[in-house]
Motif scaffolding. Structure first.
Motif, short mmCIF file in Angstrom:
data_model
loop_
_atom_site.label_atom_id
_atom_site.label_comp_id
_atom_site.label_asym_id
_atom_site.label_seq_id
_atom_site.Cartn_x
_atom_site.Cartn_y
_atom_site.Cartn_z
N SER A 32 -30.51 -8.19 -20.44
CA SER A 32 -29.80 -9.09 -21.34
C SER A 32 -28.32 -8.68 -21.41
O SER A 32 -27.93 -7.61 -20.94
N GLU A 33 -27.53 -9.54 -22.04
CA GLU A 33 -26.11 -9.21 -22.23
C GLU A 33 -25.97 -7.95 -23.07
O GLU A 33 -25.05 -7.16 -22.85
N VAL A 74 -26.01 -4.88 -20.85
CA VAL A 74 -24.76 -4.71 -20.10
C VAL A 74 -23.66 -4.24 -21.03
O VAL A 74 -22.91 -3.31 -20.72
N GLU A 75 -23.56 -4.88 -22.18
CA GLU A 75 -22.52 -4.52 -23.15
C GLU A 75 -22.65 -3.06 -23.58
O GLU A 75 -21.65 -2.33 -23.67
N ARG A 87 -17.37 -6.89 -27.52
CA ARG A 87 -18.02 -7.83 -26.61
C ARG A 87 -17.00 -8.85 -26.11
O ARG A 87 -16.33 -9.51 -26.92
N ASP A 89 -15.10 -12.05 -25.18
CA ASP A 89 -15.22 -13.39 -25.75
C ASP A 89 -14.30 -14.33 -24.98
O ASP A 89 -13.07 -14.22 -25.07
N LEU A 92 -27.83 -10.11 -13.34
CA LEU A 92 -26.76 -10.48 -14.28
C LEU A 92 -26.57 -11.99 -14.31
O LEU A 92 -26.36 -12.58 -15.37
N PHE A 146 -28.55 -14.40 -16.78
CA PHE A 146 -28.25 -14.68 -18.19
C PHE A 146 -26.76 -14.84 -18.48
O PHE A 146 -26.39 -15.24 -19.58
N PHE A 147 -25.88 -14.55 -17.52
CA PHE A 147 -24.46 -14.76 -17.73
C PHE A 147 -24.05 -16.15 -17.25
O PHE A 147 -24.34 -16.54 -16.12
N GLN A 199 -18.75 -16.40 -19.26
CA GLN A 199 -19.02 -15.00 -19.59
C GLN A 199 -18.67 -14.08 -18.42
O GLN A 199 -18.15 -12.97 -18.63
N TYR A 227 -16.03 -11.05 -19.00
CA TYR A 227 -16.37 -9.64 -18.74
C TYR A 227 -15.48 -9.06 -17.66
O TYR A 227 -15.01 -7.92 -17.77
#
Length: 261
Positions: free
Chosen positions: A35-36, A39-40, A73, A75, A154, A157-158, A162, A166
């Motif tokens: 999930s994000e 990664v975050e 995160r 944005d 990745l 879900f990205f 996004q 990132y």
């Protein structure tokens, strides 16, 4: 001919077994990328550690400086759209947001080509894959096969915005300076949201594929900086990513580091 046919079918069947097993085995060796949030968390650990290593030992460790150690995160809504336009153009992906996110068979074929041949078919999906691989590399993943598998995970879900957000938040310029927010403060002494179009074009020169960060920081080769900045602005207008009037007004501005003196 029958022998050749059956040999071909055997190889296809073998690939149908070996490739999925290879993918699953490689995925099992990767860091958690479900999930994000995963990664975050991993990016925060690496980037905050890098920033903190620069802050430690400084005499001035005020609250505002300590706060800048934190990795927020990314944005996309906070990213200047002019900078995004500059970046996707210099990635050779000017239609990045004009085409649907690649998925289904097209993305499955891209994954197959990447895992099997280490290549990526043309199209905007190549831009998505390139961004996902860069994020995976920043998480600490190396090697063509692991990066290909990580990029696939990745991408699951990205979304397109996004991936860009990132990417612009993890670019490294020097020790402790990570992401375009840090670079803006370092090069212009102002927050990223405060930069004008001409300054954003100069900032783009510090980003891939140019890498003029050191020259911009030292205000070195200002004539070359201006020449390349103006070229970026003209190119941006040529692709209708900004209006010609805005591009002309930005070109009329002096190089930021010179006007600051």
């Amino acid at each position: 001919m029958k022998t050749v046919f059956w040999l071909f079918m055997f190889l296809v069947g073998l690939a149908g077994v070996v490739i999925p097993l290879t993918y699953l085995y490689t995925a099992s060796k990767l860091p958690r990328l479900e999930s994000e949030f995963d990664v975050e968390s991993q990016l925060r650990h690496r980037i905050e550690g890098d920033r903190m290593s620069v802050l430690v030992g400084r005499m001035d460790q005020g609250g505002s400086e300590r706060a800048r150690v934190a990795f927020s995160r990314p944005d996309f809504s906070r990213m200047p759209k002019d900078l995004v336009a500059l970046y996707i153009r210099q990635m050779e992906c000017p239609t990045y947001f004009q085409t649907p996110r690649e998925d289904g068979r097209a993305w499955a074929w891209r994954l197959f080509a990447g895992v099997t041949f280490g290549t990526s078919p043309p199209g905007d999906g190549a831009c998505e894959r390139r961004l996902a691989m860069r994020i995976a590399r920043e998480v600490g993943i190396e090697g063509t096969l692991p990066l290909s598998v990580a990029a696939h995970r990745l991408h699951a879900f990205f979304q397109k915005d996004q991936l860009i957000a990132y990417e612009l938040s993890i670019l490294r310029f020097e020790r402790g300076v990570v992401g375009v927010e840090d670079a803006s403060r370092k090069l212009f002494g102002r927050e990223l949201a405060e930069l004008q179009l001409s300054e954003l074009a100069e900032l783009q020169l510090a980003l891939p594929p140019y890498g003029f960060y050191s020259d911009l920081k030292k205000c070195k080769n200002s004539s070359l900086i201006r020449q390349n900045r103006d070229m970026l602005l003209q190119d941006l207008a040529g692709y209708s990513l900004v209006s010609e009037e805005r591009a002309r007004n930005a070109i009329a501005q002096p190089v930021a580091c010179l006007s600051a003196k």
